[in-house]
Motif scaffolding. Structure first.
Motif, short mmCIF file in Angstrom:
data_model
loop_
_atom_site.label_atom_id
_atom_site.label_comp_id
_atom_site.label_asym_id
_atom_site.label_seq_id
_atom_site.Cartn_x
_atom_site.Cartn_y
_atom_site.Cartn_z
N GLY A 76 0.80 -1.22 0.00
CA GLY A 76 0.00 0.00 0.00
C GLY A 76 0.84 1.27 0.00
O GLY A 76 0.34 2.36 0.29
N HIS A 77 2.13 1.15 -0.32
CA HIS A 77 3.01 2.31 -0.35
C HIS A 77 2.75 3.16 -1.58
O HIS A 77 2.36 2.67 -2.63
CB HIS A 77 4.48 1.86 -0.35
CG HIS A 77 4.90 1.23 0.94
ND1 HIS A 77 6.11 0.58 1.08
CD2 HIS A 77 4.28 1.15 2.15
CE1 HIS A 77 6.22 0.13 2.32
NE2 HIS A 77 5.13 0.46 2.99
N ASP A 78 3.02 4.47 -1.42
CA ASP A 78 2.83 5.38 -2.54
C ASP A 78 4.08 5.55 -3.40
O ASP A 78 4.00 5.97 -4.54
CB ASP A 78 2.43 6.78 -2.02
CG ASP A 78 0.97 6.83 -1.60
OD1 ASP A 78 0.59 7.80 -0.93
OD2 ASP A 78 0.21 5.91 -1.96
N THR A 79 5.26 5.29 -2.81
CA THR A 79 6.51 5.58 -3.50
C THR A 79 7.26 4.30 -3.83
O THR A 79 7.40 3.42 -2.99
CB THR A 79 7.39 6.49 -2.62
OG1 THR A 79 6.62 7.62 -2.20
CG2 THR A 79 8.59 7.00 -3.41
N MET A 80 7.74 4.25 -5.06
CA MET A 80 8.51 3.09 -5.52
C MET A 80 9.79 3.55 -6.20
O MET A 80 9.87 4.68 -6.70
CB MET A 80 7.68 2.23 -6.48
CG MET A 80 6.47 1.60 -5.79
SD MET A 80 5.55 0.48 -6.84
CE MET A 80 6.66 -0.93 -6.95
N SER A 118 10.07 -0.01 -2.25
CA SER A 118 8.96 0.91 -1.98
C SER A 118 9.11 1.50 -0.60
O SER A 118 9.81 0.94 0.26
CB SER A 118 7.61 0.19 -2.11
OG SER A 118 7.41 -0.71 -1.04
N SER A 119 8.47 2.63 -0.37
CA SER A 119 8.47 3.24 0.95
C SER A 119 7.10 3.83 1.23
O SER A 119 6.39 4.26 0.32
CB SER A 119 9.54 4.33 1.08
OG SER A 119 9.28 5.41 0.22
N ASP A 177 0.15 1.92 -12.12
CA ASP A 177 -0.58 2.30 -10.91
C ASP A 177 0.43 2.31 -9.77
O ASP A 177 1.57 1.91 -9.95
CB ASP A 177 -1.74 1.33 -10.62
CG ASP A 177 -1.29 -0.11 -10.52
OD1 ASP A 177 -1.74 -0.91 -11.37
OD2 ASP A 177 -0.47 -0.42 -9.65
N LYS A 178 0.01 2.76 -8.61
CA LYS A 178 1.02 2.99 -7.57
C LYS A 178 1.58 1.71 -6.98
O LYS A 178 2.55 1.74 -6.24
CB LYS A 178 0.45 3.89 -6.46
CG LYS A 178 -0.56 3.25 -5.56
CD LYS A 178 -0.92 4.22 -4.44
CE LYS A 178 -1.72 3.51 -3.36
NZ LYS A 178 -2.03 4.42 -2.23
N ASN A 226 6.26 8.53 -7.25
CA ASN A 226 5.32 8.70 -6.17
C ASN A 226 3.92 8.75 -6.76
O ASN A 226 3.60 9.66 -7.53
CB ASN A 226 5.60 9.98 -5.37
CG ASN A 226 4.69 10.09 -4.15
OD1 ASN A 226 4.82 9.33 -3.20
ND2 ASN A 226 3.77 11.02 -4.18
N ASN A 227 3.12 7.74 -6.42
CA ASN A 227 1.75 7.68 -6.91
C ASN A 227 1.68 7.88 -8.42
O ASN A 227 0.93 8.70 -8.93
CB ASN A 227 0.88 8.71 -6.21
CG ASN A 227 -0.59 8.33 -6.22
OD1 ASN A 227 -0.95 7.23 -6.64
ND2 ASN A 227 -1.42 9.24 -5.82
#
Lengths: 113, 114
Positions: free
Chosen positions: A28-32, A93-94, A70-71, A50-51
């Protein structure tokens, strides 16, 4: 249940070919991120999203093109592979953009012959 | 730009003994995070311990502890009662100052001798 998964784990290909590495996270992280680890084990960031929005492009040749549909997904496509592209590529991811720990995938070892 | 330096390319320790891995960093920021990651031969990057710069207390996780010296910009990792499974590459990493990325040191290869 793998948190950050990459495919393939190993990839052997010829110079000049085009290849892709896929990454998915179920945290469910937004940043990869994509990181490259060279033969001396040095880890360097390549891209950050990010997203679905590109945040970091760390002077990587434009033969490398990340795509985030997708995110939860961040794929890496590499055109016209060169010998110097041989490395281990890590997806991560973070939870919070720019802060805190990264959760890494198992890495994808790319060998260019 | 932030940099992270690990001055020990390789270290070795006897099983059950204690070893300390060194890390220094350079930053002009006051708020940041520091990490130690472990990479065993399996290649997986595993978080060992983290430290927030605003916390004065040194972080501890079981046999792993850090010595965080903010003024000296030093962040060493102490492994107590070393086990064979501790053998790995250890990377020190920095994140902060609004930067989107984690900056890694070059790593220290730790060997644990039985």
């Amino acid at each position: 249940d793998t948190a950050v998964s990459q495919t393939p784990k190993y990839l052997v290909t010829q110079m000049g070919n085009d290849k892709s590495i896929k990454c998915e996270q179920n945290l469910g992280h937004d940043t990869m991120y994509w990181y490259k680890q060279d033969s001396k084990k040095f880890l360097k960031i390549m891209f950050s999203y990010n997203n679905k929005e590109l945040i970091i492009n760390e002077t990587v040749p434009n033969r490398f093109s990340p795509k985030s549909p997708d995110k939860a997904h961040l794929n890496l496509h590499i055109n016209s592979l060169e010998l110097g592209d041989s490395a281990v590529y890590f997806c991560a991811s973070s939870l919070i953009r720019g802060i805190g720990e990264l959760f890494f995938g198992e890495g994808s070892r790319l060998t260019v012959l | 730009a932030q940099t992270v330096t690990q001055s020990q390319p390789e270290m070795s320790v006897q099983e059950a003994e204690t070893v300390t891995l060194s890390c220094t960093y350079d930053t002009s920021e006051s708020d940041y995070y520091l990490f130690w990651y472990k990479q065993p031969p399996s290649r997986q990057m595993i978080l060992v311990i983290r430290q927030e710069a605003y916390k004065q207390q040194n972080a501890t996780e079981n046999r792993f502890s850090v010595n965080f010296q903010k003024a000296a910009k030093s962040f060493s990792l102490k492994i107590s009662d070393s086990q064979l499974g501790d053998a790995a590459m250890y990377f020190c990493a920095y994140s902060g100052g609004g930067s989107e990325k984690l900056v890694f040191g070059k790593g220290t290869k730790l060997t644990v001798n039985p």
